[in-house]
Design a protein around this motif. Structure first.
Motif, PDB file in Angstrom:
ATOM      1  N   CYS A 101       5.826  -6.604   4.197  1.00 27.65           N
ATOM      2  CA  CYS A 101       4.841  -5.732   4.839  1.00 27.65           C
ATOM      3  C   CYS A 101       4.242  -6.446   6.043  1.00 27.65           C
ATOM      4  O   CYS A 101       4.377  -7.658   6.198  1.00 27.65           O
ATOM      5  CB  CYS A 101       3.733  -5.342   3.863  1.00 27.65           C
ATOM      6  SG  CYS A 101       2.791  -6.748   3.230  1.00 27.65           S
ATOM      7  N   ASN A 107      -5.179  -0.229   6.416  1.00 28.96           N
ATOM      8  CA  ASN A 107      -4.062   0.016   5.507  1.00 28.96           C
ATOM      9  C   ASN A 107      -3.334   1.287   5.925  1.00 28.96           C
ATOM     10  O   ASN A 107      -3.961   2.341   6.075  1.00 28.96           O
ATOM     11  CB  ASN A 107      -4.569   0.169   4.070  1.00 28.96           C
ATOM     12  CG  ASN A 107      -5.190  -1.108   3.541  1.00 28.96           C
ATOM     13  OD1 ASN A 107      -4.518  -2.116   3.382  1.00 28.96           O
ATOM     14  ND2 ASN A 107      -6.491  -1.074   3.270  1.00 28.96           N
ATOM     15  N   GLU A 109       0.555   3.408   5.236  1.00 28.15           N
ATOM     16  CA  GLU A 109       1.824   3.451   4.516  1.00 28.15           C
ATOM     17  C   GLU A 109       3.003   3.203   5.443  1.00 28.15           C
ATOM     18  O   GLU A 109       4.018   2.636   5.042  1.00 28.15           O
ATOM     19  CB  GLU A 109       1.989   4.802   3.804  1.00 28.15           C
ATOM     20  CG  GLU A 109       1.197   4.911   2.516  1.00 28.15           C
ATOM     21  CD  GLU A 109       1.554   3.824   1.518  1.00 28.15           C
ATOM     22  OE1 GLU A 109       2.769   3.577   1.307  1.00 28.15           O
ATOM     23  OE2 GLU A 109       0.627   3.195   0.958  1.00 28.15           O
ATOM     24  N   ASN A 110       2.856   3.619   6.712  1.00 26.03           N
ATOM     25  CA  ASN A 110       3.931   3.428   7.676  1.00 26.03           C
ATOM     26  C   ASN A 110       3.380   3.053   9.042  1.00 26.03           C
ATOM     27  O   ASN A 110       2.473   3.717   9.558  1.00 26.03           O
ATOM     28  CB  ASN A 110       4.769   4.709   7.818  1.00 26.03           C
ATOM     29  CG  ASN A 110       5.745   4.901   6.681  1.00 26.03           C
ATOM     30  OD1 ASN A 110       6.666   4.110   6.516  1.00 26.03           O
ATOM     31  ND2 ASN A 110       5.539   5.949   5.883  1.00 26.03           N
ATOM     32  N   LYS A 147       5.082  -1.078   5.922  1.00 30.77           N
ATOM     33  CA  LYS A 147       3.733  -0.873   5.410  1.00 30.77           C
ATOM     34  C   LYS A 147       2.777  -1.863   6.071  1.00 30.77           C
ATOM     35  O   LYS A 147       3.154  -3.001   6.354  1.00 30.77           O
ATOM     36  CB  LYS A 147       3.727  -1.070   3.890  1.00 30.77           C
ATOM     37  CG  LYS A 147       2.407  -0.753   3.207  1.00 30.77           C
ATOM     38  CD  LYS A 147       2.548  -0.920   1.694  1.00 30.77           C
ATOM     39  CE  LYS A 147       1.256  -0.559   0.976  1.00 30.77           C
ATOM     40  NZ  LYS A 147       1.390  -0.697  -0.500  1.00 30.77           N
TER      41      LYS A 147
END
Length: 255
Positions: A101, A107, A109-110, A147
């Motif tokens: 990651c 934060n 996800e992608n 991520k």
């Protein structure tokens, strides 16, 4: 350019920035190399946890192992193919945890990361001509999704209690170092050492430069202990990046 002139030029550039914080670096006959000082500090501070943020193919991990470091290492590498190489190389070491990651201040996800021809210059930021002119193999050849996490949240989810550790954080994220630091602020008081790559000029779009990163470090009780030039323009000798080693003046070493 002769090496002595290069050193003088480097010293002058760094001192110009450090003077804003009331510091000056002086070289003498008893000067020690960056690696020697680094190794000494790891022992002095009794480092027992290393976060390697931007592990790439594992040169920093290999360096630690070569110097008989046997404590815990958590390494973060966003590029899948590079992460797979890391896994093949270090899967037999029980003290090494590998995470696929990117690390930053939020934060997601992608997030898209640009992949450079030489891999080490890969970044979530767009690259500048100043970088390409000094290292043509840093040109982007593709991209991938990965991520994005913060160290603050990673520590909570994995129950890492930094106040019970003597921690070193190494940050080499190609222009994204400032964002990584912002995502570490909750635990920074309990970090002993930070080894971070600092840019003196813009090499990536929207990146923060050395003086901006140093301000957030100094504001959080970290002072520069040593530095070493790591990237320069080979045509004119201009220093573009240095590795900075910072010590937390408020963190007590745990025995």
């Amino acid at each position: 350019m002769k090496i002595s002139k290069f050193i003088d030029s480097t010293k002058s550039q760094i001192n110009e920035l450090l003077s804003k914080f009331g510091y000056e670096i002086k070289l003498n006959n008893k000067k020690k190399s960056f690696n020697l000082v680094f190794n000494s500090l790891i022992k002095e501070k009794k480092i027992n946890l290393v976060l390697d943020i931007g592990a790439n193919e594992g040169s920093f991990i290999s360096y630690l192992l070569k110097n008989n470091y046997k404590e815990k290492i958590i390494a973060f590498e966003p590029l899948l193919k590079v992460y797979q190489k890391l896994s093949e190389k270090f899967h037999k070491y029980p003290n090494i945890i590998l995470e696929n990651c990117a690390v930053g201040n939020i934060n997601l996800e992608n997030i898209e990361i640009n992949i450079s021809k030489n891999l080490v210059s890969s970044s979530v930021l767009n690259i500048c001509p100043s970088h390409l002119n000094s290292e043509p193999d840093s040109t982007y050849t593709g991209s991938q999704k990965t991520k994005l996490i913060t160290i603050n949240d990673y520590a909570k989810k994995n129950n890492i209690i930094f106040k019970k550790q003597n921690t070193l954080i190494k940050i080499d994220t190609q222009g994204f170092e400032y964002e990584v630091l912002l995502g570490c602020m909750d635990i920074s008081n309990n970090v002993s050492l930070i080894n971070i790559e600092l840019s003196l000029i813009k090499l990536y779009e929207n990146q923060k430069l050395m003086h901006e990163i140093m301000k957030i470090l100094y504001d959080n009780n970290f002072v520069m202990y040593h530095f070493s030039p790591v990237f320069r323009n080979l045509d004119n000798g201009q220093v573009l990046q240095v590795d900075g080693l910072f010590v937390n003046t408020k963190k007590q070493t745990l025995i």
